[in-house]
Design a protein around this motif. Sequence first.
Motif, PDB file in Angstrom:
ATOM      1  N   UNK A   1       8.084 -32.256 -33.555  1.00  0.00           N
ATOM      2  CA  UNK A   1       9.496 -31.927 -33.369  1.00  0.00           C
ATOM      3  C   UNK A   1      10.342 -33.014 -34.017  1.00  0.00           C
ATOM      4  N   UNK A   2      11.312 -32.600 -34.809  1.00  0.00           N
ATOM      5  CA  UNK A   2      12.194 -33.543 -35.507  1.00  0.00           C
ATOM      6  C   UNK A   2      13.183 -34.130 -34.508  1.00  0.00           C
ATOM      7  N   UNK A   3      13.324 -35.463 -34.524  1.00  0.00           N
ATOM      8  CA  UNK A   3      14.261 -36.121 -33.611  1.00  0.00           C
ATOM      9  C   UNK A   3      15.543 -36.558 -34.306  1.00  0.00           C
ATOM     10  N   UNK A   4      15.475 -36.817 -35.625  1.00  0.00           N
ATOM     11  CA  UNK A   4      16.642 -37.289 -36.362  1.00  0.00           C
ATOM     12  C   UNK A   4      16.564 -36.824 -37.810  1.00  0.00           C
ATOM     13  N   UNK A   5      17.729 -36.490 -38.376  1.00  0.00           N
ATOM     14  CA  UNK A   5      17.844 -36.204 -39.797  1.00  0.00           C
ATOM     15  C   UNK A   5      18.671 -37.284 -40.471  1.00  0.00           C
ATOM     16  N   UNK A   6      18.302 -37.610 -41.706  1.00  0.00           N
ATOM     17  CA  UNK A   6      19.074 -38.538 -42.517  1.00  0.00           C
ATOM     18  C   UNK A   6      19.499 -37.865 -43.801  1.00  0.00           C
ATOM     19  N   UNK A   7      20.317 -38.546 -44.623  1.00  0.00           N
ATOM     20  CA  UNK A   7      20.776 -37.971 -45.885  1.00  0.00           C
ATOM     21  C   UNK A   7      19.589 -37.516 -46.741  1.00  0.00           C
TER      22      UNK A   7
ATOM     23  N   UNK B   1      21.676 -34.988 -43.170  1.00  0.00           N
ATOM     24  CA  UNK B   1      22.349 -35.540 -41.995  1.00  0.00           C
ATOM     25  C   UNK B   1      23.416 -34.626 -41.416  1.00  0.00           C
ATOM     26  N   UNK B   2      23.674 -33.501 -42.067  1.00  0.00           N
ATOM     27  CA  UNK B   2      24.591 -32.519 -41.487  1.00  0.00           C
ATOM     28  C   UNK B   2      23.887 -31.679 -40.422  1.00  0.00           C
ATOM     29  N   UNK B   3      22.551 -31.768 -40.348  1.00  0.00           N
ATOM     30  CA  UNK B   3      21.800 -31.070 -39.310  1.00  0.00           C
ATOM     31  C   UNK B   3      21.720 -31.951 -38.072  1.00  0.00           C
ATOM     32  N   UNK B   4      21.818 -31.329 -36.912  1.00  0.00           N
ATOM     33  CA  UNK B   4      21.824 -32.061 -35.652  1.00  0.00           C
ATOM     34  C   UNK B   4      20.557 -31.719 -34.854  1.00  0.00           C
ATOM     35  N   UNK B   5      19.614 -32.672 -34.862  1.00  0.00           N
ATOM     36  CA  UNK B   5      18.339 -32.430 -34.195  1.00  0.00           C
ATOM     37  C   UNK B   5      18.436 -32.490 -32.682  1.00  0.00           C
TER      38      UNK B   5
ATOM     39  N   UNK C   1      19.462 -25.369 -31.147  1.00  0.00           N
ATOM     40  CA  UNK C   1      18.536 -25.247 -32.275  1.00  0.00           C
ATOM     41  C   UNK C   1      17.470 -26.332 -32.191  1.00  0.00           C
ATOM     42  N   UNK C   2      16.237 -25.913 -32.361  1.00  0.00           N
ATOM     43  CA  UNK C   2      15.104 -26.835 -32.335  1.00  0.00           C
ATOM     44  C   UNK C   2      14.498 -26.909 -33.740  1.00  0.00           C
ATOM     45  N   UNK C   3      14.278 -28.127 -34.220  1.00  0.00           N
ATOM     46  CA  UNK C   3      13.692 -28.323 -35.550  1.00  0.00           C
ATOM     47  C   UNK C   3      12.254 -28.812 -35.381  1.00  0.00           C
ATOM     48  N   UNK C   4      11.345 -28.072 -35.963  1.00  0.00           N
ATOM     49  CA  UNK C   4       9.925 -28.363 -35.801  1.00  0.00           C
ATOM     50  C   UNK C   4       9.240 -28.358 -37.168  1.00  0.00           C
ATOM     51  N   UNK C   5       7.997 -28.850 -37.192  1.00  0.00           N
ATOM     52  CA  UNK C   5       7.212 -28.731 -38.420  1.00  0.00           C
ATOM     53  C   UNK C   5       5.745 -28.499 -38.083  1.00  0.00           C
ATOM     54  N   UNK C   6       5.068 -27.915 -39.056  1.00  0.00           N
ATOM     55  CA  UNK C   6       3.655 -27.571 -38.899  1.00  0.00           C
ATOM     56  C   UNK C   6       2.915 -28.019 -40.160  1.00  0.00           C
ATOM     57  N   UNK C   7       1.875 -28.826 -39.964  1.00  0.00           N
ATOM     58  CA  UNK C   7       0.999 -29.276 -41.047  1.00  0.00           C
ATOM     59  C   UNK C   7      -0.319 -28.529 -40.918  1.00  0.00           C
TER      60      UNK C   7
ATOM     61  N   UNK D   1      15.732 -20.503 -30.747  1.00  0.00           N
ATOM     62  CA  UNK D   1      15.219 -20.255 -29.390  1.00  0.00           C
ATOM     63  C   UNK D   1      14.230 -21.369 -29.045  1.00  0.00           C
ATOM     64  N   UNK D   2      14.711 -22.547 -28.695  1.00  0.00           N
ATOM     65  CA  UNK D   2      13.831 -23.698 -28.466  1.00  0.00           C
ATOM     66  C   UNK D   2      12.754 -23.430 -27.421  1.00  0.00           C
ATOM     67  N   UNK D   3      11.493 -23.556 -27.853  1.00  0.00           N
ATOM     68  CA  UNK D   3      10.392 -23.307 -26.930  1.00  0.00           C
ATOM     69  C   UNK D   3       9.126 -24.065 -27.319  1.00  0.00           C
ATOM     70  N   UNK D   4       9.207 -24.976 -28.263  1.00  0.00           N
ATOM     71  CA  UNK D   4       8.012 -25.690 -28.728  1.00  0.00           C
ATOM     72  C   UNK D   4       7.422 -26.529 -27.603  1.00  0.00           C
ATOM     73  N   UNK D   5       6.108 -26.468 -27.478  1.00  0.00           N
ATOM     74  CA  UNK D   5       5.427 -27.229 -26.433  1.00  0.00           C
ATOM     75  C   UNK D   5       4.074 -27.694 -26.967  1.00  0.00           C
ATOM     76  N   UNK D   6       3.745 -28.960 -26.695  1.00  0.00           N
ATOM     77  CA  UNK D   6       2.468 -29.533 -27.115  1.00  0.00           C
ATOM     78  C   UNK D   6       1.406 -29.198 -26.060  1.00  0.00           C
ATOM     79  N   UNK D   7       1.017 -27.938 -26.038  1.00  0.00           N
ATOM     80  CA  UNK D   7       0.033 -27.494 -25.050  1.00  0.00           C
ATOM     81  C   UNK D   7      -1.330 -28.110 -25.360  1.00  0.00           C
TER      82      UNK D   7
END
Length: 246
Positions: free
Chosen positions: A67-73, A76-80, A85-91, A126-132
């Motif tokens: 889960x993204x906690x902070x955005x930078x330039x 930086x217009x996105x608010x984590x 809104x929830x910002x996530x990533x998948x590798x 729809x924030x629902x991410x969970x580290x199950x």
Amino acid sequence: MRLATLDAETTMKRWMTIACTALALAGAAGPARAVGPVLDWDPAFFWQPGATFDNMPVGGVMQAVGTVSTFGPPLDFLNATMPATEYTFYVNGLVSLGTTAFGPPANTLYTTFFSGGTIDVYADPTPDAVFAPNPPNAQVPSTFVDQPPPIRPGHFTSLVVTTNNFTAFKTGSIEGNIEWTGGTLVNLFTGPNGVCPGLFTGGATWNTAPGVGIPGYLFRHDGKIDLQCPVPTTKSSWGKVKQLYR
């Protein structure tokens, strides 16, 4: 007489160094460097079936969610931290090339290189991410990728995991290079030489203590992505150069 000669040699070397530095600052193109972090997270969690911190078998596939906690330039217009809104990533798809051990038994360093692999960043209203625990399961990775398409897709051109058997808190690193492949924000990652690649970097731990590790995950990762954009040629005054050697 010898002392005077040494002083003269020292002075000459110093001025030669200053002169060379002045020429470099005045006209040389700057190297590629990070201008980030553009994304920052804590935590992300990695897993690989059958792997341990000191043995990630050849051919094994490593994955991660975060889960993204902070955005930078320039993001930086996105608010984590906005609840809506929830910002996530998948590798996914990182294939182990096998683990190599260096050093004596009591102080061993383990290095594992990976090939392939993708990373996708999502914006989920729809924030629902969970580290199950014990992925993959009904919630991982599904709750991190349930709002396609990704706003920032890319693939890894390299990735290496470095661990050891001697750090008190079981800490190492995970670092790789990313080539961005599209997404709705691709124009913001474009420099004079094309799309700027990303540096995926940060510290990792395989500590399983409550509140740190989660059952079924191999690593917890506190990391970021920097953009690796070439910087323009810069000039400097002679006065500024001399100040470096005072």
